[in-house]
Design a protein around this motif. Structure first.
Motif, PDB file in Angstrom:
ATOM      1  N   GLU A   5       0.632  -1.239   0.116  1.00  0.00           N
ATOM      2  CA  GLU A   5       0.019   0.184  -0.028  1.00  0.00           C
ATOM      3  C   GLU A   5       0.742   1.153   0.171  1.00  0.00           C
ATOM      4  OE1 GLU A   5      -2.925  -0.113   3.113  1.00  0.00           O
ATOM      5  OE2 GLU A   5      -3.575  -1.840   2.481  1.00  0.00           O
ATOM      6  N   ARG A   6       2.205   1.317   0.655  1.00  0.00           N
ATOM      7  CA  ARG A   6       3.049   2.315   0.415  1.00  0.00           C
ATOM      8  C   ARG A   6       3.974   2.173  -0.648  1.00  0.00           C
ATOM      9  NH1 ARG A   6       6.470   2.806   4.773  1.00  0.00           N
ATOM     10  NH2 ARG A   6       6.690   0.563   4.879  1.00  0.00           N
ATOM     11  N   LEU A  33       6.833   4.981   0.176  1.00  0.00           N
ATOM     12  CA  LEU A  33       6.577   6.169   1.011  1.00  0.00           C
ATOM     13  C   LEU A  33       6.492   5.635   2.631  1.00  0.00           C
ATOM     14  CD1 LEU A  33       4.233   8.104  -1.142  1.00  0.00           C
ATOM     15  CD2 LEU A  33       6.562   8.568  -0.872  1.00  0.00           C
ATOM     16  N   PRO A  34       6.769   6.610   3.719  1.00  0.00           N
ATOM     17  CA  PRO A  34       6.558   6.299   4.872  1.00  0.00           C
ATOM     18  C   PRO A  34       5.151   6.236   5.182  1.00  0.00           C
ATOM     19  CG  PRO A  34       7.973   7.989   4.605  1.00  0.00           C
ATOM     20  CD  PRO A  34       7.701   7.866   3.325  1.00  0.00           C
ATOM     21  N   GLU A  35       4.580   5.509   6.133  1.00  0.00           N
ATOM     22  CA  GLU A  35       3.164   5.118   6.468  1.00  0.00           C
ATOM     23  C   GLU A  35       2.535   6.503   6.849  1.00  0.00           C
ATOM     24  OE1 GLU A  35       2.961   2.493   9.929  1.00  0.00           O
ATOM     25  OE2 GLU A  35       3.324   1.013   8.554  1.00  0.00           O
ATOM     26  N   ASP A  36       2.933   7.348   7.133  1.00  0.00           N
ATOM     27  CA  ASP A  36       2.516   8.520   7.455  1.00  0.00           C
ATOM     28  C   ASP A  36       2.640   9.900   6.698  1.00  0.00           C
ATOM     29  OD1 ASP A  36       5.013   9.096   8.446  1.00  0.00           O
ATOM     30  OD2 ASP A  36       4.170   9.895  10.154  1.00  0.00           O
ATOM     31  N   TYR A  37       3.290   9.589   5.375  1.00  0.00           N
ATOM     32  CA  TYR A  37       3.793  10.326   4.370  1.00  0.00           C
ATOM     33  C   TYR A  37       2.494  11.514   3.983  1.00  0.00           C
ATOM     34  CZ  TYR A  37       5.792  12.626   0.496  1.00  0.00           C
ATOM     35  OH  TYR A  37       6.421  13.619  -0.538  1.00  0.00           O
ATOM     36  N   VAL A  46      15.579  10.741   1.664  1.00  0.00           N
ATOM     37  CA  VAL A  46      15.570   9.981   0.505  1.00  0.00           C
ATOM     38  C   VAL A  46      16.442   8.807   0.322  1.00  0.00           C
ATOM     39  CG1 VAL A  46      15.318   9.845  -1.978  1.00  0.00           C
ATOM     40  CG2 VAL A  46      14.393  11.760  -0.930  1.00  0.00           C
ATOM     41  N   LEU A  47      16.005   7.560   0.230  1.00  0.00           N
ATOM     42  CA  LEU A  47      17.257   6.561   0.232  1.00  0.00           C
ATOM     43  C   LEU A  47      16.901   5.910  -1.321  1.00  0.00           C
ATOM     44  CD1 LEU A  47      19.178   4.703   1.154  1.00  0.00           C
ATOM     45  CD2 LEU A  47      17.293   3.001   2.010  1.00  0.00           C
ATOM     46  N   THR A  70      11.505   0.018   7.028  1.00  0.00           N
ATOM     47  CA  THR A  70      11.232   1.597   6.928  1.00  0.00           C
ATOM     48  C   THR A  70      10.119   1.769   7.782  1.00  0.00           C
ATOM     49  OG1 THR A  70       9.992   1.364   4.865  1.00  0.00           O
ATOM     50  CG2 THR A  70      12.372   1.813   4.708  1.00  0.00           C
ATOM     51  N   ASP A  71       9.562   1.021   8.441  1.00  0.00           N
ATOM     52  CA  ASP A  71       8.297   1.061   9.123  1.00  0.00           C
ATOM     53  C   ASP A  71       8.686   2.171  10.457  1.00  0.00           C
ATOM     54  OD1 ASP A  71       6.391  -0.149   8.162  1.00  0.00           O
ATOM     55  OD2 ASP A  71       6.372  -1.916   9.571  1.00  0.00           O
ATOM     56  N   GLY A  72       7.592   3.201  10.546  1.00  0.00           N
ATOM     57  CA  GLY A  72       7.983   3.962  11.897  1.00  0.00           C
ATOM     58  C   GLY A  72       8.469   5.067  11.537  1.00  0.00           C
TER      59      GLY A  72
END
Length: 72
Positions: A5-6, A33-37, A46-47, A70-72
């Motif tokens: 989903e991200r 993308l991060p969960e809360d982007y 950026v990686l 990359t969670d959190g």
């Protein structure tokens, strides 16, 4: 199957003309993308991770667990 989903897949094409011969080159990439982007005002680093050969742009999320890392 991993939850993607991200992650968003993109395909970019470019034409090159050499000696009147047109060749189309393609590049596939996945943006994770991060969960809360979308709900955060935070700036994120950026990686850029490139796959090896053989391999493809989906391997980091499908085989290496990039989303979990990359969670959190």
């Amino acid at each position: 199957m991993e939850n993607l989903e991200r992650s968003y897949d993109y395909r970019i094409s470019s034409d090159k003309v050499t000696d009147d011969v047109q060749t189309t080159y393609g590049l596939s990439l996945r943006v994770t993308l991060p969960e809360d982007y979308f709900s955060s005002d935070r700036d994120y680093p950026v990686l850029y991770i490139y796959n090896g050969n053989p391999g493809n742009y989906r391997e980091w999320t499908e085989k290496a667990g990039l989303e979990d890392a990359t969670d959190g």
